[in-house]
Write a protein that holds these residues in place. Structure first.
Motif, PDB file in Angstrom:
ATOM      1  N   GLN A   1     -54.087  21.771  50.291  1.00 41.92           N
ATOM      2  CA  GLN A   1     -52.605  20.860  49.891  1.00 41.92           C
ATOM      3  C   GLN A   1     -52.131  20.833  51.302  1.00 41.92           C
TER       4      GLN A   1
ATOM      5  N   TYR B   1     -51.344  21.454  55.053  1.00 43.96           N
ATOM      6  CA  TYR B   1     -50.533  22.276  56.360  1.00 43.96           C
ATOM      7  C   TYR B   1     -49.200  22.085  57.266  1.00 43.96           C
TER       8      TYR B   1
ATOM      9  N   ALA C   1     -46.299  27.805  61.186  1.00 40.75           N
ATOM     10  CA  ALA C   1     -45.899  28.549  60.128  1.00 40.75           C
ATOM     11  C   ALA C   1     -44.971  29.160  61.486  1.00 40.75           C
TER      12      ALA C   1
ATOM     13  N   PHE D   1     -50.819  28.219  61.357  1.00 42.17           N
ATOM     14  CA  PHE D   1     -50.799  26.529  60.375  1.00 42.17           C
ATOM     15  C   PHE D   1     -50.796  27.456  59.163  1.00 42.17           C
ATOM     16  N   ARG D   2     -49.659  26.843  58.006  1.00 41.11           N
ATOM     17  CA  ARG D   2     -49.812  27.833  56.700  1.00 41.11           C
ATOM     18  C   ARG D   2     -49.733  26.598  55.531  1.00 41.11           C
ATOM     19  N   ARG D   3     -49.757  27.191  54.092  1.00 41.04           N
ATOM     20  CA  ARG D   3     -49.851  26.022  53.716  1.00 41.04           C
ATOM     21  C   ARG D   3     -48.852  25.762  53.013  1.00 41.04           C
ATOM     22  N   SER D   4     -48.046  24.275  52.643  1.00 43.38           N
ATOM     23  CA  SER D   4     -47.264  24.202  52.446  1.00 43.38           C
ATOM     24  C   SER D   4     -46.372  23.310  51.527  1.00 43.38           C
ATOM     25  N   ALA D   5     -45.744  23.601  50.335  1.00 41.46           N
ATOM     26  CA  ALA D   5     -45.271  22.618  49.319  1.00 41.46           C
ATOM     27  C   ALA D   5     -44.433  21.648  49.328  1.00 41.46           C
TER      28      ALA D   5
END
Lengths: 540, 151
Positions: free
Chosen positions: A230, A232, A235, A338-342
């Motif tokens: 998904q 990114y 963060a 970095f992180r997953r994002s909705a």
């Protein structure tokens, strides 16, 4: 050891990006750069395995026997994962994911994305985990609990470790990091240098920037592409947007050629966010890219190899995120994670650049210039009818000419406190004293100041610096009077607080920020710093 | 009526003037409420570093840009780790009126030794007007996919 000069290089990047790929008829097409000098890195995440493939591109210009590359890692790369990655694949991926800027015959300009181990030996107290030839590289993965032993090992094996870098090498070794070191094999030349790929444990990519501040250029571009399940996004740094009203276009002499101010607009947006931030250039499913790759008929073996590599990279990774930033050394005070994002897709600025006719707004050179957080753009009367952009710098900052994202000379204000090497210093124990780069450097109405062995100009109050390249390629910086006076209140401004000493910064997790410092504050920072050091050596 | 009174008192205590209401949760891509003492897995960065994901809900902030301080404190540590400095972050306003910060990496100083241990995670928020708030939760550190060794 003979008096060989070892240049160390890292680079994550290659350049180029392009008009919409569909218009080029495939995945490989002619390209026009937006930020041709940005560092680039690709993370391809395998969530099931809990690993990440990291691909970095190594840029180097110099003698083959002087090439060396060293980078700290959080862990030993997975067994057998060290490999080269096709250069053409790296370039094509970049070209097909960048915001594409193009102009049409009716002068409509638009910006938008295309629719789209175990230790084997111990030497001098250093564990040698891997020693193998990978493509053109002689590689070694090493670690040590003793910083002095590791520095000694690096130097003994031809990797240049300057006095300024030693605290950082010590920091990494004390934390138990491993180091990946590369050299070209005797049979390989500079032309054989290729992107390097490795698989590492972990699924939360980050970039260690704190140490890059040692010698990074002002307004350094960084492009990160993340392939995963998904979207990114950043963060622990702000996710920044560029207001469409700040985008500008210049029609060049060739009426079919234009340039856009995207890199400068991003730099200013990041500065407004406090000096740290990421702009998402592209966030979209990978399916269209896969379809286009499969529809592309390779013209040669290089393209066939690149297509195969990209299809393998995209396989099982449904989403692509591409983030861009421009940073100066004083802004590199924490490591972005970095992180997953909705959030949804980004079809960047599609339609934002549309104009109805050829009546483009009057060109503002300052729209194409990023003077940095400690700078202010002002126009200077030039020899041509169009004025040129110059930079005034706040006290404590000096003006430096560098090659901009489009290859032109540009000026930015640099923080004098971020100079880690000075004339008279010795780079390495017993080495010669460094000469003064300001000897013979004419700043006009200002004084030359050496910052990391690069001549910069401390302009007189009221003057602004403009940059150019001399016929021999040397960088020229001159302080001159602007058309309109710089407001006096500008000089009451100040630079952001300076990052602490590396050990203090680390103890606080990156200047007190919640950064990826942890155990292995990471890999690329050292290499990027080494690269920058190598660059200024070559420029002298 | 008694319930309504109790709820009013609770709300008043949560959002008194000059005080922000802060709820510490977890989640990388979306806010997840913490219940009890949840086990949060260590997340490894490919280039080093280990953290757990936390998220925040903040009510009463006068601006979306706030200063955040996150401390991770081992409960059995003889000495607390050095306090961190605040970081300016951007909250995302929600339709309900409060705001969220989703997916913040809370770093552990010595993650390998924290696995299976209870640690306190404290999040302090201050807005531009100086109003502040704090929430603290106890979590258990899970090993995650690639647990580091205890050094």
């Amino acid at each position: 050891m003979p008096a060989r000069r070892f240049a160390l290089a890292l680079a994550l990047a290659c350049l180029f990006d392009a008009r919409p790929a569909a218009a080029c008829g495939g995945f490989f097409c002619s390209q026009s750069p937006v930020d041709q000098r940005a560092e680039r890195i690709v993370f391809a995440i395998d969530e099931e395995a809990g690993t990440t493939d990291m691909i970095v591109q190594i840029q180097y210009a110099g003698r083959a026997d002087e090439f060396a590359w060293v980078v700290p890692l959080g862990a030993v790369p997975l067994d057998g994962s060290l490999a080269t990655f096709p250069q053409a694949a790296m370039v094509a991926l970049d070209a097909n994911t960048t915001p594409a800027f193009a102009s049409s015959r009716d002068c409509v300009a638009r910006a938008g994305v295309d629719e789209l181990a175990e230790p084997s030996t111990i030497e001098l107290g250093v564990d040698v985990h891997v020693r193998e030839v990978v493509g053109p590289y002689d590689t070694a993965v090493v670690s040590s609990a003793d910083p002095a032993a590791l520095v000694e090992w690096l130097r003994a094996n031809g990797f240049r470790v300057t006095a300024a870098m030693e605290p950082f090498v010590g920091m990494y070794t004390r934390e138990g990091s491993v180091f990946l070191a590369l050299r070209l094999t005797g049979e390989s030349g500079v032309e054989d240098i290729a992107p390097l790929r490795m698989t590492l444990p972990g699924t939360a990519p980050g970039i260690p920037l704190r140490m890059t501040a040692i010698a990074a250029e002002p307004e350094m571009g960084i492009v990160v592409t993340i392939l995963g399940s998904q979207r990114y996004e950043a963060a622990n740094w702000p996710n920044v947007e560029v207001p469409p009203s700040e985008l500008a276009v210049e029609v060049l002499e060739d009426p079919w050629s234009v340039r856009f101010n995207w890199p400068a607009a991003v730099a200013r947006a990041v500065d407004r966010a406090g000096g740290r931030g990421w702009v998402t250039e592209t966030a979209s499913p990978t399916a269209p890219y896969v379809d286009r790759l499969r529809a592309t008929r390779p013209t040669d073996e290089t393209q066939a190899e690149a297509i195969a590599a990209l299809l393998a990279l995209l396989d099982g990774r449904a989403y692509l995120s591409r983030l861009y930033t421009r940073l100066s050394p004083e802004e590199m005070t924490s490591d972005p994670i970095f992180r997953r994002s909705a959030r949804g897709d980004v079809l960047f600025h599609e339609g934002d650049f549309v104009t109805d006719a050829c009546e483009l707004p009057e060109l503002d050179p300052c729209a194409f210039t990023a003077c940095g957080a400690g700078g202010r753009c002002a126009l200077v009367a030039g020899e041509v009818p169009v004025p040129v952009a110059g930079c005034a710098c706040v006290p404590g900052a000096t003006a430096r000419t560098m090659m901009g994202p489009d290859g032109r000379a540009t000026v930015s204000c640099v923080d004098r406190r971020m100079s880690f090497v000075s004339p008279g210093d010795r780079e390495t124990p017993g080495g010669p004293r460094l000469p003064d780069p300001c000897v013979g450097f004419d700043c006009g109405t200002g004084r030359c100041v050496s910052v990391n062995m690069t001549p910069t100009c401390d302009c007189d109050r009221g003057a602004v610096a403009i940059g150019s390249f001399a016929a021999d390629g040397a960088r020229v910086t001159r302080c001159v009077a602007p058309i309109e006076a710089i407001p006096e209140e500008f000089y009451a401004g100040s630079l952001p607080p300076r990052p602490g000493d590396p050990s203090d910064a680390y103890a606080l997790g990156g200047g007190g920020l919640c950064a990826a410092g942890g155990r292995g504050a990471p890999a690329l920072a050292l290499a990027m710093a080494l690269l920058a050091l190598a660059l200024w050596r070559r420029r002298r | 009526m008694r319930r309504f009174f109790a709820l009013s008192v609770l709300l008043a205590s949560c959002a008194a003037p000059g005080e922000l209401s802060v709820e510490l949760g977890t989640g990388e891509a979306a806010f997840e409420t913490m219940v009890g003492e949840p086990t949060l897995p260590l997340v490894a960065g490919p280039q080093g570093g280990h953290h757990v994901w936390i998220s925040l809900r903040v009510a009463g902030a006068s601006s979306d840009r706030v200063d955040l301080t996150v401390d991770v404190i081992p409960l059995d540590a003889a000495t607390a780790p050095p306090a961190r400095e605040p970081v300016r972050v951007q909250l995302e306003r929600r339709e309900s009126g409060d705001a969220e910060l989703v997916g913040w990496p809370a770093e552990l100083v010595d993650p390998g030794c924290a696995i299976g241990e209870r640690v306190a995670v404290r999040a302090s928020v201050r807005d531009v007007d100086g109003s502040d708030g704090m929430d603290e939760r106890v979590i258990v550190v899970g090993a995650g996919a690639h647990p580091p060794a205890c050094r």
